[in-house]
Design a protein around this motif. Structure first.
Motif, PDB file in Angstrom:
ATOM      1  N   GLU A  63       0.847  -1.203   0.000  1.00 29.77           N
ATOM      2  CA  GLU A  63       0.000   0.000   0.000  1.00 29.77           C
ATOM      3  C   GLU A  63       0.883   1.255   0.000  1.00 29.77           C
ATOM      4  O   GLU A  63       1.913   1.295   0.661  1.00 29.77           O
ATOM      5  CB  GLU A  63      -0.880   0.015   1.256  1.00 29.77           C
ATOM      6  CG  GLU A  63      -1.897  -1.086   1.330  1.00 29.77           C
ATOM      7  CD  GLU A  63      -2.658  -1.088   2.669  1.00 29.77           C
ATOM      8  OE1 GLU A  63      -2.453  -0.161   3.478  1.00 29.77           O
ATOM      9  OE2 GLU A  63      -3.441  -2.010   2.898  1.00 29.77           O
ATOM     10  N   PRO A  64       0.501   2.288  -0.762  1.00 27.49           N
ATOM     11  CA  PRO A  64      -0.722   2.422  -1.571  1.00 27.49           C
ATOM     12  C   PRO A  64      -0.591   1.900  -2.999  1.00 27.49           C
ATOM     13  O   PRO A  64      -1.479   2.089  -3.809  1.00 27.49           O
ATOM     14  CB  PRO A  64      -0.929   3.944  -1.582  1.00 27.49           C
ATOM     15  CG  PRO A  64       0.465   4.492  -1.577  1.00 27.49           C
ATOM     16  CD  PRO A  64       1.268   3.553  -0.710  1.00 27.49           C
ATOM     17  N   PRO A 121      -9.780   0.746   0.412  1.00 29.72           N
ATOM     18  CA  PRO A 121      -8.385   1.148   0.668  1.00 29.72           C
ATOM     19  C   PRO A 121      -8.055   1.351   2.156  1.00 29.72           C
ATOM     20  O   PRO A 121      -7.795   2.457   2.603  1.00 29.72           O
ATOM     21  CB  PRO A 121      -8.284   2.460  -0.116  1.00 29.72           C
ATOM     22  CG  PRO A 121      -9.639   3.062  -0.009  1.00 29.72           C
ATOM     23  CD  PRO A 121     -10.602   1.903  -0.001  1.00 29.72           C
ATOM     24  N   TRP A 181     -14.682   3.877  -4.416  1.00 29.35           N
ATOM     25  CA  TRP A 181     -13.230   3.812  -4.617  1.00 29.35           C
ATOM     26  C   TRP A 181     -12.893   3.330  -6.022  1.00 29.35           C
ATOM     27  O   TRP A 181     -11.982   3.851  -6.669  1.00 29.35           O
ATOM     28  CB  TRP A 181     -12.594   2.898  -3.570  1.00 29.35           C
ATOM     29  CG  TRP A 181     -11.091   2.817  -3.708  1.00 29.35           C
ATOM     30  CD1 TRP A 181     -10.235   3.838  -3.971  1.00 29.35           C
ATOM     31  CD2 TRP A 181     -10.291   1.639  -3.602  1.00 29.35           C
ATOM     32  NE1 TRP A 181      -8.936   3.375  -4.025  1.00 29.35           N
ATOM     33  CE2 TRP A 181      -8.949   2.034  -3.795  1.00 29.35           C
ATOM     34  CE3 TRP A 181     -10.566   0.300  -3.334  1.00 29.35           C
ATOM     35  CZ2 TRP A 181      -7.892   1.116  -3.745  1.00 29.35           C
ATOM     36  CZ3 TRP A 181      -9.512  -0.599  -3.277  1.00 29.35           C
ATOM     37  CH2 TRP A 181      -8.200  -0.190  -3.479  1.00 29.35           C
ATOM     38  N   HIS A 224     -10.685   5.208  -8.595  1.00 30.73           N
ATOM     39  CA  HIS A 224      -9.475   4.538  -9.088  1.00 30.73           C
ATOM     40  C   HIS A 224      -9.414   4.540 -10.611  1.00 30.73           C
ATOM     41  O   HIS A 224      -8.335   4.625 -11.200  1.00 30.73           O
ATOM     42  CB  HIS A 224      -9.444   3.105  -8.558  1.00 30.73           C
ATOM     43  CG  HIS A 224      -8.091   2.473  -8.612  1.00 30.73           C
ATOM     44  ND1 HIS A 224      -7.032   2.899  -7.838  1.00 30.73           N
ATOM     45  CD2 HIS A 224      -7.617   1.434  -9.348  1.00 30.73           C
ATOM     46  CE1 HIS A 224      -5.971   2.151  -8.089  1.00 30.73           C
ATOM     47  NE2 HIS A 224      -6.303   1.263  -8.995  1.00 30.73           N
ATOM     48  N   PHE A 254      -5.852   5.611  -3.730  1.00 29.08           N
ATOM     49  CA  PHE A 254      -5.792   4.940  -2.425  1.00 29.08           C
ATOM     50  C   PHE A 254      -5.681   5.973  -1.298  1.00 29.08           C
ATOM     51  O   PHE A 254      -6.486   5.986  -0.363  1.00 29.08           O
ATOM     52  CB  PHE A 254      -4.590   3.986  -2.400  1.00 29.08           C
ATOM     53  CG  PHE A 254      -4.597   3.006  -1.264  1.00 29.08           C
ATOM     54  CD1 PHE A 254      -5.042   1.715  -1.453  1.00 29.08           C
ATOM     55  CD2 PHE A 254      -4.148   3.370   0.003  1.00 29.08           C
ATOM     56  CE1 PHE A 254      -5.048   0.792  -0.413  1.00 29.08           C
ATOM     57  CE2 PHE A 254      -4.152   2.467   1.050  1.00 29.08           C
ATOM     58  CZ  PHE A 254      -4.597   1.173   0.846  1.00 29.08           C
ATOM     59  N   ARG A 268      -8.688   7.658   1.432  1.00 30.77           N
ATOM     60  CA  ARG A 268      -8.497   7.596   2.894  1.00 30.77           C
ATOM     61  C   ARG A 268      -8.462   8.992   3.517  1.00 30.77           C
ATOM     62  O   ARG A 268      -9.060   9.243   4.556  1.00 30.77           O
ATOM     63  CB  ARG A 268      -7.191   6.873   3.229  1.00 30.77           C
ATOM     64  CG  ARG A 268      -7.151   5.425   2.794  1.00 30.77           C
ATOM     65  CD  ARG A 268      -5.872   4.762   3.259  1.00 30.77           C
ATOM     66  NE  ARG A 268      -6.006   4.269   4.628  1.00 30.77           N
ATOM     67  CZ  ARG A 268      -5.031   4.258   5.515  1.00 30.77           C
ATOM     68  NH1 ARG A 268      -3.846   4.749   5.205  1.00 30.77           N
ATOM     69  NH2 ARG A 268      -5.215   3.761   6.725  1.00 30.77           N
TER      70      ARG A 268
END
Length: 380
Positions: free
Chosen positions: A239-240, A255, A329, A333, A341, A345
Motif C-alpha cells: 500500500e498504496p 483502501p 473507490w 481509481h 488509495f 483515505r
C-alpha cells in the motif's frame, strides 16, 4: 521537557488541535513533508499507520514521546525507540468495533440472502485478539458457528466454548475466513500459495488486518490459473501501490478503511491524549466525548417483530454499507490509479457505528440480539 512541549500531529487525525493544544504547542503535518518539520525542538510526535517511525526519521530530533492512534504497530520500530529512551504507545483495540461492523456489513452486501444463510455456515477466524474475539462474540450472538486459529494464544488462555483448530482444519472446514492477525516475521504470508489453494471453491476470504498476511502475488497467480475464491480485501501488499490485477478481481475492495468509523478515530486519539497526559505527569482531564460526535443521519427507528438475516442487512446498511465504499473507490481509481488509495483515505466521509442509532423493538428476541451486537436497543 521544560514548560509547554512542542507537539507534531498528523493533520488527518480528528480533534487534534482541540485536544493537544491543552497540553502543548501543537502543529499539524502532512506525511509527505514531515521530515521538514522535525527538529531538535520537537518533543512529541502523534501519527497514523501511514507514517513509518524509525531511527532514520527521529534520530536527530528531540522527540521523547511517539503516539500512534492505531491498534497496529508494524509501522514503528519499537525496539529502537525503547533502546533510545523514546516512549511509545498506541491505541490498542480502538478500531475493533469498526472493523467487526465492516466485516459483517461487507459480507451481508455480497451474499444472496435467499440461498446463503449465515447460520448454516462455518466462519473461521484467524487471529483472536481484540478484533477476532469481538467478531466471534457478534457472530455467535447471531447464531453463526465459529472456529478459531491463533498460534500465539496458549491453551491456558482459552475459554469454555471457544473452538480452536489447526490452520489446515480451519481452511478445510470454513465457508468464510476472516483474518485478524498482527503482522510480524512469523505471520508474513501466512496465507501462502498452498494455504490459498486449499481454500474450497467459492469460499469467502476476508482480510482487514495487514496486506502481507496474504501473499498477493500467489493469490493473483491462483486467479490466473482459474481458482474460484471470493475475496474481500481492505488491506493490500505494498500500500498504496496495490496489485491492479487483484483490484479488478476482488469481490469487494476498499483502501484500508475498515477501522475508519468516527467513533474508532475518536477512541484512538483520546487514548493517546490520555497517555500523553500521564507521560507529562498532568492531572487527568475529563471530556463529554459525545459532544465531539456528529449527529447521525438516522437517529431512531421502530422495528416490528423478529429479525431475520435480510432485516439485519437492511438495518446495518441504513448506517453503513461497505459495498458503497468499494463502488466509490473503484470509480475514483478508474480516474486516478496513482493517487486514489491515499485520496480516498484522506478524504473519507464521516461514518458512524451501529451504536449511533436507537432501535425501538416490540419483540424481546430482537431487543436482546441488537443490544448484544452494539445497537442502542429499547424494548417497547
Amino acid at each position: 521537557m521544560d514548560g509547554m512541549p512542542n507537539i507534531l500531529i498528523d493533520k488527518n487525525i480528528p480533534y487534534a488541535l482541540e485536544l493537544f493544544n491543552k497540553v502543548g504547542r501543537t502543529k499539524i503535518f502532512d506525511n509527505k513533508t514531515l521530515h521538514k518539520k522535525l527538529s531538535k525542538n520537537t518533543d512529541i510526535l502523534v501519527v497514523r499507520s501511514v507514517t513509518k517511525v524509525n531511527e532514520r526519521l527521529i534520530k536527530n530530533t528531540g522527540i521523547r514521546f511517539v503516539g500512534s492512534v492505531t491498534s497496529g504497530t508494524d509501522h514503528v520500530d519499537k525496539e529502537w525507540m525503547k533502546n533510545n529512551g523514546v516512549f511509545f504507545c498506541h491505541a490498542d483495540g480502538c478500531n475493533a468495533i469498526s472493523v467487526v461492523e465492516y466485516v459483517i456489513s461487507a459480507l451481508l452486501s455480497q451474499i444472496d440472502h435467499r440461498n446463503f444463510q449465515l447460520k448454516e455456515k462455518v466462519f473461521g477466524i484467524v487471529g483472536y485478539g481484540n478484533i477476532g474475539s469481538l467478531l466471534r462474540f457478534y457472530l455467535n450472538s447471531l447464531g453463526i458457528t465459529t472456529i478459531l486459529y491463533d498460534p500465539i494464544m496458549s491453551p491456558t488462555e482459552r475459554k469454555k466454548g471457544e473452538i480452536f483448530v489447526t490452520m489446515e482444519e480451519l481452511v478445510h472446514r470454513s465457508d468464510i475466513i476472516s483474518i485478524h492477525s498482527s503482522l510480524d516475521s512469523s505471520s508474513y504470508h501466512l496465507f501462502n500459495e498452498d494455504i490459498l489453494d486449499a481454500i474450497g471453491t467459492n469460499r469467502i476470504l476476508i482480510n482487514t488486518s495487514r496486506g502481507s498476511l496474504i501473499d498477493n502475488q500467489a493469490l493473483a497467480l491462483l486467479f490466473h490459473k482459474g481458482k474460484k475464491i471470493k475475496i474481500i480485501l481492505d488491506v493490500w501488499e505494498n500500500e498504496p501501490h496495490i496489485s491492479e490485477y487483484l483490484f479488478d478481481r476482488v469481490m469487494l475492495g476498499t483502501p484500508h478503511i475498515a477501522g475508519y468509523s468516527i467513533e474508532s478515530k475518536m477512541r484512538g486519539v483520546f487514548q493517546i491524549f490520555e497517555k500523553l497526559n500521564k507521560f507529562l505527569k498532568k492531572e487527568p482531564m475529563s471530556f463529554m466525548k459525545d459532544r465531539f460526535l456528529p449527529i447521525p443521519k438516522f437517529k431512531e427507528i421502530y422495528l416490528n417483530g423478529s429479525v431475520n438475516q435480510e432485516d439485519l442487512r437492511n438495518l446495518i446498511h441504513l448506517i453503513y454499507n461497505a459495498n458503497d465504499d468499494s463502488f466509490l473507490w473503484k470509480k475514483m481509481h478508474e480516474r486516478d490509479r496513482k493517487n486514489s488509495f491515499e485520496n480516498f483515505r484522506n478524504n473519507y466521509p464521516i461514518r458512524r457505528e451501529w451504536s449511533s442509532i436507537e432501535v425501538n423493538c416490540n419483540d424481546i428476541s430482537s431487543f436482546s440480539l441488537l443490544k448484544k451486537i452494539g445497537f442502542i436497543a429499547k424494548s417497547l
